[in-house]
Design a protein around this motif. Structure first.
Motif, PDB file in Angstrom:
ATOM      1  N   ALA A 148      50.128 -10.448 -13.769  1.00  0.00           N
ATOM      2  CA  ALA A 148      51.173 -10.532 -12.748  1.00  0.00           C
ATOM      3  C   ALA A 148      51.267 -11.940 -12.157  1.00  0.00           C
ATOM      4  O   ALA A 148      52.367 -12.424 -11.878  1.00  0.00           O
ATOM      5  CB  ALA A 148      50.905  -9.513 -11.643  1.00  0.00           C
ATOM      6  N   PRO A 200      55.347 -10.172 -10.954  1.00  0.00           N
ATOM      7  CA  PRO A 200      54.914  -8.830 -10.539  1.00  0.00           C
ATOM      8  C   PRO A 200      55.472  -7.710 -11.393  1.00  0.00           C
ATOM      9  O   PRO A 200      54.804  -6.687 -11.592  1.00  0.00           O
ATOM     10  CB  PRO A 200      55.403  -8.735  -9.093  1.00  0.00           C
ATOM     11  CG  PRO A 200      56.500  -9.756  -8.986  1.00  0.00           C
ATOM     12  CD  PRO A 200      56.107 -10.858  -9.903  1.00  0.00           C
ATOM     13  N   HIS A 229      50.416  -4.232  -3.815  1.00  0.00           N
ATOM     14  CA  HIS A 229      50.604  -5.686  -3.735  1.00  0.00           C
ATOM     15  C   HIS A 229      51.714  -6.144  -4.680  1.00  0.00           C
ATOM     16  O   HIS A 229      52.568  -6.965  -4.310  1.00  0.00           O
ATOM     17  CB  HIS A 229      49.291  -6.391  -4.068  1.00  0.00           C
ATOM     18  CG  HIS A 229      49.374  -7.876  -4.024  1.00  0.00           C
ATOM     19  ND1 HIS A 229      49.740  -8.578  -2.893  1.00  0.00           N
ATOM     20  CD2 HIS A 229      49.149  -8.819  -4.994  1.00  0.00           C
ATOM     21  CE1 HIS A 229      49.722  -9.871  -3.140  1.00  0.00           C
ATOM     22  NE2 HIS A 229      49.379 -10.048  -4.414  1.00  0.00           N
ATOM     23  N   LEU A 230      51.731  -5.601  -5.886  1.00  0.00           N
ATOM     24  CA  LEU A 230      52.747  -6.002  -6.861  1.00  0.00           C
ATOM     25  C   LEU A 230      54.126  -5.503  -6.446  1.00  0.00           C
ATOM     26  O   LEU A 230      55.134  -6.210  -6.625  1.00  0.00           O
ATOM     27  CB  LEU A 230      52.377  -5.474  -8.249  1.00  0.00           C
ATOM     28  CG  LEU A 230      51.080  -6.026  -8.844  1.00  0.00           C
ATOM     29  CD1 LEU A 230      50.855  -5.481 -10.248  1.00  0.00           C
ATOM     30  CD2 LEU A 230      51.072  -7.550  -8.852  1.00  0.00           C
ATOM     31  N   LEU A 245      55.330  -7.866  -3.795  1.00  0.00           N
ATOM     32  CA  LEU A 245      55.806  -9.120  -4.383  1.00  0.00           C
ATOM     33  C   LEU A 245      57.163  -8.938  -5.062  1.00  0.00           C
ATOM     34  O   LEU A 245      57.987  -9.872  -5.089  1.00  0.00           O
ATOM     35  CB  LEU A 245      54.781  -9.646  -5.396  1.00  0.00           C
ATOM     36  CG  LEU A 245      53.451 -10.151  -4.839  1.00  0.00           C
ATOM     37  CD1 LEU A 245      52.507 -10.537  -5.976  1.00  0.00           C
ATOM     38  CD2 LEU A 245      53.668 -11.327  -3.898  1.00  0.00           C
TER      39      LEU A 245
END
Length: 400
Positions: A326, A331, A359-360, A363
Motif C-alpha cells: 500500500a 491504498p 488505515h487503508l 487513506l
C-alpha cells in the motif's frame, strides 16, 4: 468383625491412656500428641475392615510409638542436612543460569511448540493466557501443552547444562523473539510495554550471541530487538497514549541502540546465510535510518518482505507485506491484497487486520468504512492502550 457401634467411645477412653504412655516414654507433649492423633486416625480407618484388636490400647501405643520414632528420625535427618548446608559454601550465582534453563526447556524430547510454550512460562514468566495470545492458540491448549512438557522433561531425565545443541537453537531463537514481542507490545492489560520482558529477552539474546558469534540468525535476532526497542521512548505520548511509527518523534529514539543494531545486522548479512530474523532486522534498520517518516524507503522494505515471505511465510508477514504494498502502490492496491487473504482464519480474527484495513480505507477516503474497522479492531484487542488509540482514531473520523 464384631459390633463397632462403641468404637468412638472406646477410642475416647483409650486416647488419654495412650498419650500418657507415649509422653512418659518419649517426652515432648506436642509431638507425642500428634503421633497419638495419627494412631487414632489409623484405627478409625483400619478397624472397621480388620476388626478391633484384642488389646486396642496396646495397638494404639505401638502405632503411636512408631510414628513418634519416625518423627524423631526425620527431625534428626533434617538437623543433619541443615548442619551440612551451614558448612557448605553458598551455591555460585552464574550469569548463564537463565540460558541453561532456556536450553533445558528446549530439550529435544519436546516438540518445538512444547519447547516454546514451556520456556515462555519458565523463563519469560508469562501467564497461560499471555502465551495463548502470543502463539494464537486456545488457552486450554496451552495449559495442556505446559503440563505435558513438564512431564516429558521429567521422563527424559533432562540435565541442567549450558551446552547449546544445534537442534535446540531454532526453538531458542523463536522463544526469545516471542518473549521480546510480549514485552514490547503487551497483549493485554493497561500497559503498552512490559520493559522487564524486553530487557530479559535482550539480555539472554546477548548471552546467546556471545556464545555463538558466527550464528547469523542469533545476530539478526539481537539486531532486530535493539532496532525495535530503540523506538520505545517515542511509542507513547505524555498521556501514555500509543503513538504510531509514522507520528513518532524520532529525536527520542535511542541512537546508540540503533547504531549497535545496524552494525550487528550489517556484519551478519555480509558473513552468514540469510535467515528470517536477519531480514526482519534489515527491515527495522530501514525504518530506523529514515530521518522522517516520509523518507522511509518503502520499495526496499517491500522487497525485503517479499524475501521474508518466500523464506518464512506467516500471517503477520503477509499483513506487513500488504502494508508495504500500500505504501508503494497506493491504498487501493493494499485493500485489494487484503481481500485476497480475507479467508485466512488467523488474520480474520486478529485486531491488526482490522486496524490495517481501517488505515487503508482512511487513506483511500472512505471515512465511514475506516471508522467501522477502527472500532472493530478496538473490540478485538485486549491491550487497553491499543483500544484507546483505535477508539480515538474512530472518534476523530466521526468528528470530521
Amino acid at each position: 468383625m464384631g459390633d463397632l457401634t462403641g468404637l468412638p467411645d472406646l477410642l475416647r477412653e483409650c486416647a488419654p491412656q495412650v498419650l500418657a504412655a507415649v509422653v512418659r516414654r518419649y517426652g515432648d507433649f506436642d509431638a507425642c500428641e500428634d503421633a497419638v492423633q495419627e494412631a487414632l486416625i489409623a484405627a478409625v480407618r483400619q478397624w472397621p475392615e480388620t476388626g478391633v484388636p484384642e488389646q486396642p490400647r496396646s495397638w494404639l501405643i505401638t502405632v503411636a510409638s512408631r510414628r513418634r520414632v519416625e518423627m524423631l528420625r526425620n527431625e534428626i535427618a533434617r538437623r543433619r542436612r541443615e548442619e551440612t548446608v551451614r558448612h557448605e559454601p553458598e551455591p555460585e550465582v552464574r550469569g548463564d543460569d537463565e540460558l541453561a534453563l532456556l536450553l533445558l526447556c528446549c530439550h529435544p524430547a519436546l516438540s518445538v511448540p512444547a519447547q516454546i510454550t514451556l520456556t515462555l512460562r519458565a523463563v519469560g514468566g508469562l501467564t497461560t493466557a499471555e502465551i495463548a495470545r502470543a502463539l494464537l492458540l486456545p488457552e486450554a491448549t496451552v495449559g495442556q501443552r505446559i503440563s505435558r512438557a513438564k512431564q516429558r522433561i521429567r521422563d527424559a531425565g533432562a540435565r541442567f547444562e549450558t551446552a547449546a545443541p544445534a537442534e535446540r537453537l531454532v526453538a531458542v531463537r523463536h522463544v526469545l523473539y516471542l518473549i521480546f514481542n510480549e514485552g514490547y507490545t503487551a497483549s493485554s492489560g493497561d500497559e503498552l510495554n512490559r520493559v522487564e520482558l524486553t530487557r530479559e529477552a535482550i539480555r539472554l539474546t546477548r548471552q546467546l550471541h556471545r556464545r555463538l558469534p558466527d550464528d547469523g540468525e542469533v545476530a539478526g535476532l539481537l539486531a532486530l530487538m535493539l532496532l525495535t526497542d530503540a523506538r520505545r521512548p517515542a511509542r507513547t505520548g505524555p498521556d501514555a497514549a500509543l503513538v504510531p511509527l509514522a507520528d513518532q518523534d524520532r529525536g527520542r529514539w535511542d541512537t546508540a541502540m540503533i547504531a549497535e543494531g545496524v552494525g550487528i545486522i550489517t556484519a551478519a548479512l555480509a558473513s552468514a546465510p540469510i535467515g528470517p530474523f536477519q531480514l526482519q532486522a534489515a527491515i527495522a534498520a530501514v525504518h530506523d535510518e529514515a530521518a522522517r517518516a516520509e523518507d522511509t524507503d518503502w520499495p526496499q522494505i517491500l522487497l525485503l518482505y517479499g524475501m521474508l515471505h518466500a523464506l518464512a511465510p506467516g500471517p503477520m508477514v503477509t499483513l506487513n507485506r500488504i502494508v508495504a504494498t500500500a505504501m508503494v502502490d497506493g491504498p487501493r492496491a493494499g485493500l485489494a491484497a487484503l481481500e485476497l487473504v480475507a479467508d485466512d482464519p488467523v488474520l480474520a480474527r486478529h485486531h491488526r487486520t482490522a486496524a490495517v484495513r481501517a488505515h487503508l480505507l482512511e487513506l483511500a477516503g472512505d471515512r465511514a468504512g475506516a471508522r467501522e474497522q477502527y472500532r472493530l479492531a478496538a473490540r478485538l484487542t485486549l491491550s487497553r492502550p491499543e483500544q484507546r488509540y483505535l477508539e480515538s482514531r474512530a472518534a476523530r473520523l466521526s468528528s470530521c
